[in-house]
Design an enzyme around this catalytic site. Structure first.
Site, PDB file in Angstrom:
ATOM      1  N   GLU A 151       8.322  12.464 -39.087  1.00  0.00           N
ATOM      2  CA  GLU A 151       7.768  11.028 -39.017  1.00  0.00           C
ATOM      3  C   GLU A 151       7.418  10.651 -37.553  1.00  0.00           C
ATOM      4  O   GLU A 151       6.633  10.110 -37.146  1.00  0.00           O
ATOM      5  CB  GLU A 151       8.521  10.118 -39.646  1.00  0.00           C
ATOM      6  CG  GLU A 151       8.363  10.377 -41.185  1.00  0.00           C
ATOM      7  CD  GLU A 151       9.357   9.419 -41.973  1.00  0.00           C
ATOM      8  OE1 GLU A 151       9.396   9.224 -43.160  1.00  0.00           O
ATOM      9  OE2 GLU A 151      10.436   8.806 -41.389  1.00  0.00           O
ATOM     10  N   ASN A 152       8.723  11.139 -37.041  1.00  0.00           N
ATOM     11  CA  ASN A 152       8.691  10.982 -35.265  1.00  0.00           C
ATOM     12  C   ASN A 152       7.537  11.739 -34.658  1.00  0.00           C
ATOM     13  O   ASN A 152       6.937  10.878 -33.792  1.00  0.00           O
ATOM     14  CB  ASN A 152       9.975  11.381 -34.675  1.00  0.00           C
ATOM     15  CG  ASN A 152      10.096  11.147 -33.291  1.00  0.00           C
ATOM     16  OD1 ASN A 152      10.067  12.203 -32.550  1.00  0.00           O
ATOM     17  ND2 ASN A 152      10.382  10.108 -32.800  1.00  0.00           N
ATOM     18  N   SER A 174      21.810   3.846 -43.770  1.00  0.00           N
ATOM     19  CA  SER A 174      23.091   3.121 -43.782  1.00  0.00           C
ATOM     20  C   SER A 174      23.606   2.322 -44.994  1.00  0.00           C
ATOM     21  O   SER A 174      24.667   1.933 -45.033  1.00  0.00           O
ATOM     22  CB  SER A 174      22.587   1.836 -42.957  1.00  0.00           C
ATOM     23  OG  SER A 174      21.534   1.054 -43.391  1.00  0.00           O
ATOM     24  N   THR A 194      -5.299  20.576 -53.666  1.00  0.00           N
ATOM     25  CA  THR A 194      -6.368  19.788 -53.059  1.00  0.00           C
ATOM     26  C   THR A 194      -6.506  18.423 -53.500  1.00  0.00           C
ATOM     27  O   THR A 194      -6.097  18.260 -54.444  1.00  0.00           O
ATOM     28  CB  THR A 194      -7.884  20.790 -53.249  1.00  0.00           C
ATOM     29  OG1 THR A 194      -8.143  20.645 -54.466  1.00  0.00           O
ATOM     30  CG2 THR A 194      -7.903  22.158 -52.712  1.00  0.00           C
ATOM     31  N   HIS A 195      -6.866  17.495 -52.484  1.00  0.00           N
ATOM     32  CA  HIS A 195      -6.672  16.188 -52.919  1.00  0.00           C
ATOM     33  C   HIS A 195      -5.281  15.772 -53.389  1.00  0.00           C
ATOM     34  O   HIS A 195      -5.044  14.632 -53.933  1.00  0.00           O
ATOM     35  CB  HIS A 195      -7.683  15.743 -54.008  1.00  0.00           C
ATOM     36  CG  HIS A 195      -9.060  16.035 -53.633  1.00  0.00           C
ATOM     37  ND1 HIS A 195      -9.859  15.359 -52.779  1.00  0.00           N
ATOM     38  CD2 HIS A 195      -9.894  17.177 -53.848  1.00  0.00           C
ATOM     39  CE1 HIS A 195     -11.013  15.849 -52.645  1.00  0.00           C
ATOM     40  NE2 HIS A 195     -11.175  16.854 -53.334  1.00  0.00           N
ATOM     41  N   ALA A 229      -3.628   2.339 -15.075  1.00  0.00           N
ATOM     42  CA  ALA A 229      -3.493   2.969 -16.459  1.00  0.00           C
ATOM     43  C   ALA A 229      -2.938   4.505 -15.945  1.00  0.00           C
ATOM     44  O   ALA A 229      -1.974   4.840 -17.189  1.00  0.00           O
ATOM     45  CB  ALA A 229      -4.926   2.968 -16.868  1.00  0.00           C
ATOM     46  N   GLU A 230      -3.430   5.379 -15.306  1.00  0.00           N
ATOM     47  CA  GLU A 230      -2.988   6.519 -15.083  1.00  0.00           C
ATOM     48  C   GLU A 230      -1.532   6.583 -14.809  1.00  0.00           C
ATOM     49  O   GLU A 230      -0.776   7.628 -15.036  1.00  0.00           O
ATOM     50  CB  GLU A 230      -4.067   7.217 -14.029  1.00  0.00           C
ATOM     51  CG  GLU A 230      -5.169   7.378 -14.549  1.00  0.00           C
ATOM     52  CD  GLU A 230      -6.110   8.206 -13.549  1.00  0.00           C
ATOM     53  OE1 GLU A 230      -7.243   8.769 -13.915  1.00  0.00           O
ATOM     54  OE2 GLU A 230      -5.620   8.525 -12.316  1.00  0.00           O
ATOM     55  N   ARG A 231      -0.821   5.811 -14.039  1.00  0.00           N
ATOM     56  CA  ARG A 231       0.638   5.752 -13.768  1.00  0.00           C
ATOM     57  C   ARG A 231       1.354   5.718 -15.050  1.00  0.00           C
ATOM     58  O   ARG A 231       2.496   6.260 -14.741  1.00  0.00           O
ATOM     59  CB  ARG A 231       1.042   4.497 -12.888  1.00  0.00           C
ATOM     60  CG  ARG A 231       0.356   4.812 -11.270  1.00  0.00           C
ATOM     61  CD  ARG A 231       0.658   3.524 -10.696  1.00  0.00           C
ATOM     62  NE  ARG A 231       0.019   3.266  -9.359  1.00  0.00           N
ATOM     63  CZ  ARG A 231       0.542   3.518  -8.360  1.00  0.00           C
ATOM     64  NH1 ARG A 231       1.796   3.944  -8.193  1.00  0.00           N
ATOM     65  NH2 ARG A 231      -0.333   3.554  -6.922  1.00  0.00           N
ATOM     66  N   VAL A 232       0.648   5.165 -15.927  1.00  0.00           N
ATOM     67  CA  VAL A 232       1.397   5.175 -17.300  1.00  0.00           C
ATOM     68  C   VAL A 232       1.004   6.505 -18.185  1.00  0.00           C
ATOM     69  O   VAL A 232       1.608   7.078 -18.848  1.00  0.00           O
ATOM     70  CB  VAL A 232       0.973   3.958 -18.025  1.00  0.00           C
ATOM     71  CG1 VAL A 232       1.855   3.638 -19.526  1.00  0.00           C
ATOM     72  CG2 VAL A 232       1.725   2.657 -17.020  1.00  0.00           C
ATOM     73  N   LYS A 269      20.492   9.879 -49.306  1.00  0.00           N
ATOM     74  CA  LYS A 269      19.388  10.211 -48.407  1.00  0.00           C
ATOM     75  C   LYS A 269      19.276  10.899 -47.452  1.00  0.00           C
ATOM     76  O   LYS A 269      20.055  11.176 -46.449  1.00  0.00           O
ATOM     77  CB  LYS A 269      18.854   8.857 -47.876  1.00  0.00           C
ATOM     78  CG  LYS A 269      18.274   7.502 -48.775  1.00  0.00           C
ATOM     79  CD  LYS A 269      17.386   7.878 -49.538  1.00  0.00           C
ATOM     80  CE  LYS A 269      15.745   7.922 -49.060  1.00  0.00           C
ATOM     81  NZ  LYS A 269      15.576   6.763 -48.452  1.00  0.00           N
ATOM     82  N   LYS A 270      17.972  11.938 -47.795  1.00  0.00           N
ATOM     83  CA  LYS A 270      17.665  12.861 -46.560  1.00  0.00           C
ATOM     84  C   LYS A 270      16.189  12.604 -46.190  1.00  0.00           C
ATOM     85  O   LYS A 270      15.283  12.860 -47.057  1.00  0.00           O
ATOM     86  CB  LYS A 270      17.754  14.383 -47.307  1.00  0.00           C
ATOM     87  CG  LYS A 270      19.358  14.820 -47.112  1.00  0.00           C
ATOM     88  CD  LYS A 270      19.470  16.429 -47.656  1.00  0.00           C
ATOM     89  CE  LYS A 270      20.932  16.741 -47.695  1.00  0.00           C
ATOM     90  NZ  LYS A 270      20.911  18.358 -48.031  1.00  0.00           N
ATOM     91  N   HIS A 280       0.899  -1.177  -0.236  1.00  0.00           N
ATOM     92  CA  HIS A 280      -0.069  -0.012   0.062  1.00  0.00           C
ATOM     93  C   HIS A 280       0.933   1.302  -0.069  1.00  0.00           C
ATOM     94  O   HIS A 280       1.683   1.512   1.066  1.00  0.00           O
ATOM     95  CB  HIS A 280      -0.742   0.046   1.231  1.00  0.00           C
ATOM     96  CG  HIS A 280      -2.004   1.022   1.175  1.00  0.00           C
ATOM     97  ND1 HIS A 280      -1.955   2.323   1.164  1.00  0.00           N
ATOM     98  CD2 HIS A 280      -3.266   0.767   0.899  1.00  0.00           C
ATOM     99  CE1 HIS A 280      -3.150   2.858   1.071  1.00  0.00           C
ATOM    100  NE2 HIS A 280      -4.070   1.955   0.871  1.00  0.00           N
ATOM    101  N   ASP A 281       0.762   1.951  -0.915  1.00  0.00           N
ATOM    102  CA  ASP A 281       1.844   3.179  -1.190  1.00  0.00           C
ATOM    103  C   ASP A 281       1.686   4.155  -0.115  1.00  0.00           C
ATOM    104  O   ASP A 281       2.710   4.722   0.455  1.00  0.00           O
ATOM    105  CB  ASP A 281       1.545   3.617  -2.667  1.00  0.00           C
ATOM    106  CG  ASP A 281       0.269   4.017  -3.151  1.00  0.00           C
ATOM    107  OD1 ASP A 281      -0.569   3.980  -2.308  1.00  0.00           O
ATOM    108  OD2 ASP A 281       0.225   4.352  -4.403  1.00  0.00           O
ATOM    109  N   THR A 329      -8.195   9.804   3.407  1.00  0.00           N
ATOM    110  CA  THR A 329      -8.146   8.493   2.544  1.00  0.00           C
ATOM    111  C   THR A 329      -7.108   8.903   1.770  1.00  0.00           C
ATOM    112  O   THR A 329      -6.722   9.851   1.327  1.00  0.00           O
ATOM    113  CB  THR A 329      -9.438   8.167   2.328  1.00  0.00           C
ATOM    114  OG1 THR A 329      -9.245   6.694   1.969  1.00  0.00           O
ATOM    115  CG2 THR A 329      -9.907   8.811   1.152  1.00  0.00           C
TER     116      THR A 329
END
Length: 435
Positions: free
Chosen positions: A281-282, A269, A146-147, A314-317, A274-275, A74-75, A99
């Site tokens: 993307e990240n 590599s 557009t498109h 879940a919230e801890r993450v 390449k550039k 119990h934390d 509490t």
């Protein structure tokens, strides 16, 4: 969140020691209010404040709590025992009438408030970069699409102005969500205030300039946290919107703008030329994470009766990771836009690449407004020549001039194919933003 994607501020904020300092702030604030009402000794509160300032909770304390929790499972119990060991007998008045969730939820709001403040500053910085680039490229002509297909001329600066406006809305949403979690909950078991007076909650809220939660059970309602995650997810969508545009503009076939490419950087590599748009993307990847965190936040709203802890793990993450991801992605995109490499000559070349097809609407209006043609007939004339231009590569202006059914003179066509006409209201748009 892995260290690779943590800003220094978020790493410090969401550390275990920082969490326990927030817990202690809640406990001491409640104790301060209780002392004002004669419920705990004022001397004990003063002693604990002095000790906590002289010996603040640190990583060693966090490890001590972890060691005790391994036994107690119990934390909060582990936390209060560790406080007693560290600060002495006055700590027995800690957690009086409260509490666990009173402390955990209210302290979590403290951390979320600070995290959202950091993100708001990050978004402001990104907005400022968009503002600067909007002014720099206010009159830089480019083709609007557009498109994914060439549509009509515009300026490159209008893209940044649109992004700036979207970020303004993001700031509004973040501010509203931040206010929603600026609440104090100190109502005791199942929210009845049976063991702690409502005055304590109200006093602590007044100390912090926050609001007391109007009613709770034994948890603060998770729609508040879902709103925070929604604001972050929408911010992520804005970041992705910008990132996807840069990724498209960097494509080899387009090459109108590109991410900065540092000295010594490599793009592949195996292919030395390449550039790649790895930074944007990240950002797209982080936007996907933020949307996923929102789904979990929405599922956390429905809890059993007055309390369960299905939301807790879940919230801890998701709360540390969502705020950390939003901050990191915003800063990453800020760097991209600040140092963006822009190719105005290529923009102009692309604008003219389709032989004047982007001026078709201006020709259409000239036929209708100046020559009195019915819209259907005018549209048919322009489209017939435009489609031929698509197929043969011949210039639209030349095809129209050679068309015997076209009533427009050479001077009329010059006016219809004038790039400046399309950009004549740019200043009016900027004026709406005081620019």
């Amino acid at each position: 969140m892995i260290d690779r994607y943590l800003t220094p501020e978020m790493k410090a904020l969401w550390s275990e020691a920082s969490k326990y300092r927030a817990w202690l702030k809640v406990e001491l604030s409640a104790m301060d209010a209780q002392a004002s009402h004669g419920e705990v000794p004022r001397e004990a509160h003063r002693a604990l404040v002095d000790k906590s300032e002289a010996d603040p909770l640190d990583d060693a304390f966090a490890q001590k709590v972890a060691d005790i929790e391994a036994v107690t499972r119990h934390d909060i119990v582990a936390f209060t025992r560790a406080l007693t060991e560290r600060y002495g007998e006055e700590a027995r008045f800690i957690h009086h009438g409260l509490t666990s969730t009173d402390v955990v939820d209210t302290a979590q709001n403290l951390l979320l408030d600070e995290a959202l403040g950091l993100i708001e500053a990050d978004v402001q910085a990104l907005r400022e970069v968009c503002r600067t680039q909007a002014l720099t490229h206010k009159h830089t002509p480019t083709v609007g699409r557009t498109h994914g297909i060439h549509a009509e001329p515009m300026t490159f600066g209008l893209k940044f102005l649109n992004w700036m406006a979207a970020l303004d809305r993001d700031l509004e949403r973040l501010g509203a969500a931040r206010r929603r979690i600026q609440v104090v909950m100190l109502s005791g078991s199942v929210g009845t205030y049976a063991h702690v007076s409502p005055r304590v909650e109200e006093d602590v809220a007044a100390m912090w300039g926050w609001q007391p939660a109007p009613v709770t059970n034994q948890t603060l309602s998770r729609d508040r946290h879902a709103e925070v995650l929604a604001a972050l997810a929408i911010l992520g969508a804005t970041l992705e919107k910008i990132a996807v545009e840069i990724r498209h503009l960097q494509r080899s076939e387009v090459r109108e703008a590109m991410e900065p490419f540092g000295k010594g950087q490599t793009g592949s590599s195996s292919m030395p030329h390449k550039k790649n748009p790895i930074l944007t993307e990240n950002v797209t990847g982080f936007a996907r994470l933020l949307r996923g965190f929102l789904v979990t936040g929405l599922e956390n709203v429905a809890l059993w009766h007055e309390r369960d802890i299905s939301h807790s793990s879940a919230e801890r993450v998701i709360l540390p990771d969502a705020t950390a991801a939003a901050s990191y992605a915003t800063r990453r995109l800020t760097g991209v836009l600040r140092d963006l490499v822009v190719f105005p000559e290529r923009m102009l070349r692309n604008l003219n690449d389709l032989g004047g097809l982007v001026f078709s609407q201006r020709v259409l209006h000239a036929l209708i407004d100046d020559k009195g043609m019915m819209r259907e007939a005018a549209y048919g004339l322009v489209q017939r020549n435009a489609l031929r231009s698509w197929e043969t590569g011949e210039g639209l202006r030349e095809l129209l001039q050679a068309d015997p059914e076209n009533p427009l003179s050479a001077e009329d066509l010059d006016a219809a194919f004038d790039l400046g006409w399309y950009l004549r209201h740019v200043d009016d748009i900027y004026a709406r933003f005081g620019l």
